[in-house]
Every structure is written in C-alpha cells, then in structure tokens.
Write a protein that holds these residues in place. Sequence first.
Motif, PDB file in Angstrom:
ATOM      1  N   GLU A   1       0.820  -1.210   0.000  1.00 47.04           N
ATOM      2  CA  GLU A   1       0.000   0.000   0.000  1.00 47.04           C
ATOM      3  C   GLU A   1       0.859   1.266   0.000  1.00 47.04           C
ATOM      4  N   VAL A   2       1.952   1.243   0.749  1.00 51.59           N
ATOM      5  CA  VAL A   2       2.835   2.423   0.808  1.00 51.59           C
ATOM      6  C   VAL A   2       3.506   2.655  -0.535  1.00 51.59           C
ATOM      7  N   LEU A   3       4.022   1.582  -1.132  1.00 55.87           N
ATOM      8  CA  LEU A   3       4.687   1.725  -2.442  1.00 55.87           C
ATOM      9  C   LEU A   3       3.720   2.257  -3.492  1.00 55.87           C
ATOM     10  N   ASP A   4       2.456   2.036  -3.285  1.00 57.95           N
ATOM     11  CA  ASP A   4       1.457   2.482  -4.247  1.00 57.95           C
ATOM     12  C   ASP A   4       1.188   3.986  -4.170  1.00 57.95           C
ATOM     13  N   VAL A   5       1.547   4.601  -3.021  1.00 55.74           N
ATOM     14  CA  VAL A   5       1.219   6.032  -2.849  1.00 55.74           C
ATOM     15  C   VAL A   5       2.441   6.941  -2.796  1.00 55.74           C
ATOM     16  N   ILE A   6       3.645   6.356  -2.833  1.00 56.06           N
ATOM     17  CA  ILE A   6       4.840   7.199  -2.735  1.00 56.06           C
ATOM     18  C   ILE A   6       5.558   7.289  -4.072  1.00 56.06           C
ATOM     19  N   ALA A   7       6.399   8.296  -4.194  1.00 50.15           N
ATOM     20  CA  ALA A   7       7.217   8.487  -5.399  1.00 50.15           C
ATOM     21  C   ALA A   7       8.417   9.340  -5.028  1.00 50.15           C
ATOM     22  N   PRO A   8       9.535   9.213  -5.754  1.00 49.26           N
ATOM     23  CA  PRO A   8      10.711  10.037  -5.461  1.00 49.26           C
ATOM     24  C   PRO A   8      10.376  11.517  -5.622  1.00 49.26           C
ATOM     25  N   PRO A   9      11.151  12.405  -4.999  1.00 49.74           N
ATOM     26  CA  PRO A   9      12.353  12.100  -4.188  1.00 49.74           C
ATOM     27  C   PRO A   9      11.977  11.704  -2.748  1.00 49.74           C
ATOM     28  N   TYR A  10      12.856  10.915  -2.119  1.00 47.43           N
ATOM     29  CA  TYR A  10      12.647  10.472  -0.746  1.00 47.43           C
ATOM     30  C   TYR A  10      13.684  11.117   0.165  1.00 47.43           C
ATOM     31  N   THR A  11      13.307  11.298   1.409  1.00 47.02           N
ATOM     32  CA  THR A  11      14.271  11.812   2.382  1.00 47.02           C
ATOM     33  C   THR A  11      15.139  10.667   2.880  1.00 47.02           C
ATOM     34  N   SER A  12      16.307  11.006   3.355  1.00 56.47           N
ATOM     35  CA  SER A  12      17.227   9.994   3.879  1.00 56.47           C
ATOM     36  C   SER A  12      16.619   9.274   5.082  1.00 56.47           C
ATOM     37  N   ASP A  13      15.927  10.025   5.950  1.00 54.43           N
ATOM     38  CA  ASP A  13      15.324   9.411   7.143  1.00 54.43           C
ATOM     39  C   ASP A  13      14.296   8.352   6.759  1.00 54.43           C
ATOM     40  N   PHE A  14      13.500   8.650   5.737  1.00 52.68           N
ATOM     41  CA  PHE A  14      12.484   7.691   5.291  1.00 52.68           C
ATOM     42  C   PHE A  14      13.140   6.430   4.733  1.00 52.68           C
ATOM     43  N   VAL A  15      14.149   6.610   3.927  1.00 53.36           N
ATOM     44  CA  VAL A  15      14.829   5.463   3.325  1.00 53.36           C
ATOM     45  C   VAL A  15      15.476   4.592   4.391  1.00 53.36           C
ATOM     46  N   GLN A  16      16.109   5.222   5.369  1.00 56.43           N
ATOM     47  CA  GLN A  16      16.776   4.464   6.438  1.00 56.43           C
ATOM     48  C   GLN A  16      15.781   3.609   7.216  1.00 56.43           C
ATOM     49  N   LEU A  17      14.535   4.057   7.309  1.00 59.68           N
ATOM     50  CA  LEU A  17      13.509   3.304   8.040  1.00 59.68           C
ATOM     51  C   LEU A  17      12.807   2.265   7.169  1.00 59.68           C
ATOM     52  N   PHE A  18      12.469   2.658   5.940  1.00 59.63           N
ATOM     53  CA  PHE A  18      11.599   1.831   5.104  1.00 59.63           C
ATOM     54  C   PHE A  18      12.360   0.748   4.323  1.00 59.63           C
ATOM     55  N   LEU A  19      13.560   1.088   3.840  1.00 62.51           N
ATOM     56  CA  LEU A  19      14.306   0.126   3.021  1.00 62.51           C
ATOM     57  C   LEU A  19      14.593  -1.188   3.749  1.00 62.51           C
ATOM     58  N   PRO A  20      15.023  -1.179   5.019  1.00 59.03           N
ATOM     59  CA  PRO A  20      15.272  -2.450   5.718  1.00 59.03           C
ATOM     60  C   PRO A  20      14.033  -3.346   5.800  1.00 59.03           C
ATOM     61  N   ILE A  21      12.835  -2.754   5.797  1.00 58.67           N
ATOM     62  CA  ILE A  21      11.611  -3.551   5.816  1.00 58.67           C
ATOM     63  C   ILE A  21      11.500  -4.340   4.503  1.00 58.67           C
ATOM     64  N   LEU A  22      11.765  -3.651   3.398  1.00 60.03           N
ATOM     65  CA  LEU A  22      11.680  -4.310   2.093  1.00 60.03           C
ATOM     66  C   LEU A  22      12.768  -5.366   1.921  1.00 60.03           C
ATOM     67  N   GLU A  23      13.934  -5.135   2.506  1.00 56.39           N
ATOM     68  CA  GLU A  23      15.060  -6.064   2.332  1.00 56.39           C
ATOM     69  C   GLU A  23      14.989  -7.246   3.290  1.00 56.39           C
ATOM     70  N   ASN A  24      14.038  -7.232   4.215  1.00 52.16           N
ATOM     71  CA  ASN A  24      13.874  -8.350   5.140  1.00 52.16           C
ATOM     72  C   ASN A  24      13.589  -9.633   4.356  1.00 52.16           C
ATOM     73  N   ASP A  25      14.167 -10.744   4.805  1.00 47.39           N
ATOM     74  CA  ASP A  25      14.018 -12.018   4.091  1.00 47.39           C
ATOM     75  C   ASP A  25      12.559 -12.433   3.937  1.00 47.39           C
ATOM     76  N   SER A  26      11.721 -12.031   4.906  1.00 48.52           N
ATOM     77  CA  SER A  26      10.306 -12.416   4.854  1.00 48.52           C
ATOM     78  C   SER A  26       9.499 -11.540   3.909  1.00 48.52           C
ATOM     79  N   ILE A  27      10.094 -10.433   3.471  1.00 48.35           N
ATOM     80  CA  ILE A  27       9.372  -9.482   2.612  1.00 48.35           C
ATOM     81  C   ILE A  27       9.911  -9.523   1.180  1.00 48.35           C
ATOM     82  N   ALA A  28      11.237  -9.462   1.056  1.00 50.85           N
ATOM     83  CA  ALA A  28      11.868  -9.389  -0.264  1.00 50.85           C
ATOM     84  C   ALA A  28      11.488 -10.607  -1.109  1.00 50.85           C
TER      85      ALA A  28
END
Length: 568
Positions: A514-541
Amino acid sequence: TKGSEPGDYYGNTAEWGDEADGGQQEDDSGEGEDDAEVQQECLHKFSTRDYIMEPSIFNTLKRYFQAGGSPENVIQLLSENYTAVAQTWLIQTGVEPVQVQETVENHLKSLLIKHFDPRKADSIFTEEGETPAWLEQMIAHTTWRDLFLQTDCLMLNFTVKLISDITSVSTACQQLEVFSRVLRTSLATILDGGEENLEKNLPEFAKMVCHGEHTYLFAQAMMSVLAQEEQGGSAVRRIAQEVQRFAQEKGHDASQITLTLGTAASYPRACQALGAMLSKGALNPADITVLFKMFTSMDPPPVELIRVPAFLDLFMQSLFKPGARINQDHKHKYIHILAYTASVVETWKKNKRVSINKDKLKSTSKAVETVHNLCCNENKGASELVAELSTLYQCIRFPVVAMGVLKWVDWTVSESRYFQLQTDHTPVHLALLDEISTCHQLLHPQVLKLLVKLFETEHSQLDVMEQLELKKTLLDRMVHLLSRDYVLPVVSYIRKCLEKLDTDISLIRYFVTEVLDVIAPPYTSDFVQLFLPILENDSIAGTIKTEGEHDPVTEFIAHCKSNFIMVN
C-alpha cells in the motif's frame, strides 16, 4: 590528586600568605638552598602540633611545593598533627562545638571563594582526564557541597551531575541549587529534542518534577515565567501542561497550583468554580453557571483562565462520551464555554487587553452542538450516521470538534463488541479518523496512538480471517496518515512490529504494498533508512507479487541503492 597541586586550583599561594600572616613573611626566596633541605625543614614544621593553624602555613606550603615536595606527605602530616587546640579552648570557654566547627568551615570557605580560579579548577578535568577522589568526599559534606554550587565552571557542571548520580532523587530534590540546575538542563534537553523526542524525554522529567509538592511548585513557577517569553514560550507552556497531566494521572491534585500560577488568582469566583471542578474531576451546572455569567458579561475574564487542558478534558467527557448525561437546561452553557475557550482571540499590550475577537464563537458553538447531538444520540446507529457524514465532515473542520469526535470514536470502538457487530469493510467511525487526519495535523499523534491501540488489541470475539481483515483496515488508516505527511512515526511503528516478530508477516507485506502504491521520489534519507530495511527483510523481499513487469519493490530498492549511502 595525581599530577596536581593544591596551589594550582586556588590562586597564587603568596596571596594567601600575605593575607594570612599580616605581612610577616619568611625568607622564601630559596636562593642557594638545596631542595632536599627545604623539604626536610618544611616537613619538620608540618610535623609540629596544630601547624595548620599557624599564620605562616601558606608560605611554608609554597616553599615546600617549589622545592618539589609531595602533596600527599603534607596532607598526612598536617592532618595527623592537628589537635585543634584553639577550637578546644573556645569550647572550654563555653562556645558550642557546632558553632566552632561552622566558624572554621565558613572562614575557610570564604577564603576558597575569594581565591578560586575557574580555569585552573577546570584543568582537573580537561588535562588530567580523571575524577579526583576527594571530589566525592567533599560533596558528601553539606558545607563543601554548597561551596561547589557557588562557582560557575566546568567543575560545577560535573559536580552537579555527580551529586545527581551518587544521591537518590529524594536527596537531590532537597537541594535547591542541585534541583534548579538539573531542572534547567532537563528542560533544555526537552526543548532541543522537539516534538519527536517528547515522548522519550518527558516521563523522566515529569517524574522528577512530581517528586514532591515543593519540586512541583518550583518547577511550574519557573516554567510559568518562561512561558511568558515570546520566543519558545509556547513550547515551555506545553511542557508544563504535560507535567500537570502526568501529576493528574498519578493521582495528585495540582489544580490549585495551576490556577494560582495562571490568571485565575485575580478572579476569585472563577478560581473557586474552576478549582472545585478540577479537584472533583467532573463538571457541574452550578460552577458552569458561574463561569457562563462571567464569560458572557461585557468585560469577561481573560480566555487563558479557562484554557486549562485538564478542564477541557472534562468537556470532552461531558459532551462527547457515549452515554454521558447532561442537564438539558444548562447544555448551552457548557457548549458556550467550550466554544469560547477554543475560538476567542484576545490581543494584549503591556498587560492590558486591547481587543476581543469573537467572530468564530457562534459558528464554533453551532458545530459543537450539532456533533454533540449526533454523538450522544443513542438512537442513531451506524447506518444513520452514514447519512450524517456530510454534516460531520463539515463540523470536523473546527479543531475543538475534531478533538471531540476523536475522543468519541475512541470510546465507541473500544467497546468489546463494536467490531463484532460491524458489517461494513470500513466502519464509519474509522472513516472519520481519515477526515480528522486530513484536516488537523496536530492531531496526527493521537490518531496514530488510537490506531496502534486497536491494532494491538486481541479481538478474540472475531475469527482469524476477520481479525486479519480488521487489521488491514487499520493499516489502511495508517497509510492514509502517512499520506498526510505523518510519515516517520507510522513507518517506525511498522518497523518495530517487524523486528518484534509479533505481527503476521502478511500484514507487513500488505502495508509495504500500500505504501509503495502512494509514494514516489524524491525520498528523504530518514524515510529510506527506516523503510528500506523492511523491504530487504528475508520475509518481505521477493514475496510481493505484482501484475505485469512493473515491480515497485525492486524499483524502490534500486533507486535507494543508487541515490543513498546506507548506514547499517
């Protein structure tokens, strides 16, 4: 202490000698004298009885140190040979021992203050890199602890921290100087931390302030003065109100202190009415009538008098809580006072009110009354409320009404059987939260708090699939909150859910999609530092399937890798 000499921290020893012996100085030039001989001569004097009381003690100390003598030997000899002949004589003549001790201590204290050199004292910490053993011993004694608190240097800051660390909160709170400095430091930390760190910094601060009546009064009085400042005053007022709320939640009645420090003291009748309701934790028609008459007069009291958060909370319970009973003959008075508090704007110059703007009073009162009638009408079910959504949405634009609706939704959906009786995918009460999030940025934290509470509640009356659907609905509300610029707190919460492993992983995937559906670049560094690890998690990726060749997960990760330097 290691590598330091007493004379280094309290000025030139010759100055002490001049004052101490009235100008009778020994020949301390030392020319032609052997250092060893000088040391032996001085050590012999230090070994005599009560030599520390001799007027020439400072000159002898100066000669000894200039000849390379060891401070440890001096301290040992002077203390071992001290028999207090002069003090004993005073006691024998009838002077109280305590008085004699105070006289000696106070005299030494005045000399230390007079000759104290902050720069040399600070060198203890900046150059030697270790804490002197004698420091803890000194601050354990009241007289010497007070001595430190009369200086202003790095040593003082360290000592205040040390006093706070080695003593209990109770002991620290009994020392005004210690408490005031800790209060100043803690308040500065909260102000510098901003809103995002308030939840983390406030509890410890509030606990310290609420230690006792004296600490609470002192701290609130200080914050009351600071709140008058144009720059930062409103932030200090907010902190004071949060501390008041903390005291109230702990069962303390601090209402009289709150009113005394405000403007209520100048209006005894209003103060009495407010105090009675705050103490009892409930509104009543008699006291509301007193306030109503005052605030409908030609010269009403300052609106700040009734802008007390605890007082406004009582209106929320009386006007928006399901099942609340309110005397119909007095209802318009309750509504008027709440609307007056929320909408009236006053202009003050030099402590004199020059204007009162009541332009929004009538419309605010109307909105409060309309929503009150809708919320507290037990005959209106969810389907009837849907028909009134347009009216509710219009009224929610008023901040005070939005707060009331938020409280009403909280009380309503927290009923154990609420979700069991719902048939709609998105219950009307949760839909109202979206509108509140859209209209009122300042209510975002409270909306998220309610959503988190509902998300973490175990709805045992629902089956597993119904629980998952409900939680997806709550996640939709969080995504909407994120889309209204409340990004980091929402993502932080989901990140914690993933790390704690207590949330169904399918819900995390749903949130990510749902989040990927509503966001678009540019992104802030703080957002990337929080959100990217969620996507890279073995259970998600690699587990989120999308239609066609478009893969938002891979695209987001690629974008982040090429535009940000990740910090593990």
